[in-house]
Motif scaffolding. Sequence first.
Motif, PDB file in Angstrom:
ATOM      1  N   ASP A  29       0.552   3.900  -2.894  1.00 37.06           N
ATOM      2  CA  ASP A  29       0.129   5.269  -2.573  1.00 37.06           C
ATOM      3  C   ASP A  29       1.174   6.292  -2.999  1.00 37.06           C
ATOM      4  O   ASP A  29       0.840   7.352  -3.541  1.00 37.06           O
ATOM      5  CB  ASP A  29      -0.144   5.424  -1.064  1.00 37.06           C
ATOM      6  CG  ASP A  29      -1.410   4.686  -0.649  1.00 37.06           C
ATOM      7  OD1 ASP A  29      -2.147   4.204  -1.546  1.00 37.06           O
ATOM      8  OD2 ASP A  29      -1.661   4.573   0.572  1.00 37.06           O
ATOM      9  N   LYS A  65       0.830  -1.213   0.000  1.00 35.65           N
ATOM     10  CA  LYS A  65       0.000   0.000   0.000  1.00 35.65           C
ATOM     11  C   LYS A  65       0.866   1.264   0.000  1.00 35.65           C
ATOM     12  O   LYS A  65       0.585   2.215  -0.731  1.00 35.65           O
ATOM     13  CB  LYS A  65      -0.947  -0.021   1.210  1.00 35.65           C
ATOM     14  CG  LYS A  65      -1.978   1.101   1.134  1.00 35.65           C
ATOM     15  CD  LYS A  65      -2.999   0.990   2.231  1.00 35.65           C
ATOM     16  CE  LYS A  65      -3.936   2.168   2.380  1.00 35.65           C
ATOM     17  NZ  LYS A  65      -3.728   3.361   1.636  1.00 35.65           N
ATOM     18  N   ASP A 119       1.230   6.643  -6.752  1.00 30.61           N
ATOM     19  CA  ASP A 119       0.068   7.384  -7.245  1.00 30.61           C
ATOM     20  C   ASP A 119       0.221   8.906  -7.123  1.00 30.61           C
ATOM     21  O   ASP A 119      -0.591   9.656  -7.661  1.00 30.61           O
ATOM     22  CB  ASP A 119      -1.211   6.911  -6.530  1.00 30.61           C
ATOM     23  CG  ASP A 119      -1.606   5.503  -6.990  1.00 30.61           C
ATOM     24  OD1 ASP A 119      -1.107   5.054  -8.046  1.00 30.61           O
ATOM     25  OD2 ASP A 119      -2.408   4.855  -6.283  1.00 30.61           O
ATOM     26  N   THR A 120       1.246   9.357  -6.407  1.00 34.69           N
ATOM     27  CA  THR A 120       1.483  10.806  -6.323  1.00 34.69           C
ATOM     28  C   THR A 120       2.311  11.303  -7.523  1.00 34.69           C
ATOM     29  O   THR A 120       2.525  12.509  -7.671  1.00 34.69           O
ATOM     30  CB  THR A 120       2.245  11.190  -5.024  1.00 34.69           C
ATOM     31  OG1 THR A 120       3.557  10.610  -5.071  1.00 34.69           O
ATOM     32  CG2 THR A 120       1.515  10.723  -3.773  1.00 34.69           C
TER      33      THR A 120
END
Length: 256
Positions: free
Chosen positions: A51, A47, A54-55
């Motif tokens: 995460d 995760k 995804d930035t």
Amino acid sequence: MQIDLSNRTYVVMGVANKRSIAWGIARALDQAGASLVFTYVGERFEKTVQDLADTLNGDHYVLPCDVTSDEDLEKAFNTIGEKSGTIHGIAHCVAFANKDELEGEYLNTTRDGFLLAQNISAYSLTAAAKAARPFLADDASIVTLTYLGGERYVKNYNVMGVAKASLDASVKYLAHDLGKDGVRVNAISAGPIRTLSAKGIGGFNEVLKEMEEHAPLKRTVSQEEVGSTALFLMSGLASGITGEMLHVDGGYHTIG
Ligand code: KAL
């Protein structure tokens, strides 16, 4: 000169969190327009890595890959080959040793601990290069992370120092083998940076202080500085460089 890595795919192995040097490298590559593939080991990191990825601005995806398994490596690189076609570079930022062998005397290293450190921290570069070879571009660039403790005695680095020495030699042999395909292989020897790897390890603060006092630049280096060096090595600007170890350590390695 601006480095443009658009329409090129780079595999970043070993992001654990936002402080990881691997993440500094990923951000530099992303800013240059690269597409990125992240590999991680263990559900614990899935995760966090997803995460973080995804930035980013550019294309990216995340895959599990345990570098101690040839099967896992083959599966991951075959998937990358299928999804992305050609691989233009790999940032290998993976290392591990048992925490209790990173203090006291090196002499106490166990056979299992020695082999574990070699397996994850050194052989994994060769195994990854082997699995990636069918998909490597004819100007691909592989970059790994090493540390001064592989070149000389550094207190507490112990079994990891011996693994880095093995990694450093692997860089030279791989540079030779893959050089005929046009593929370059280099190492960045980073100065101490406060990463998850360094967390809870005895003497780390003293190493940082020693850098600030004695390195020619009188300071530590940042994740961004290692990132931009990796970007350079991944780019055509470094097309003549292979089998090299580039110190990004404020010049610390020059002092005796
Ligand atoms: C002389 C220095 C001080 C520190 C000594 C040894 C550092 C060894 C690095 C090695 C990679 C650390 C570990 O394997 C730690 C591991 O036993 C426990 N940690 C983990 O499992 C975390 C959760 C995960 C993310 O870590 C890993 N590695 O998977 C060396 C300093 C000055 C420079 C450093 C820190 C160099 C380096 O190689 O990282």
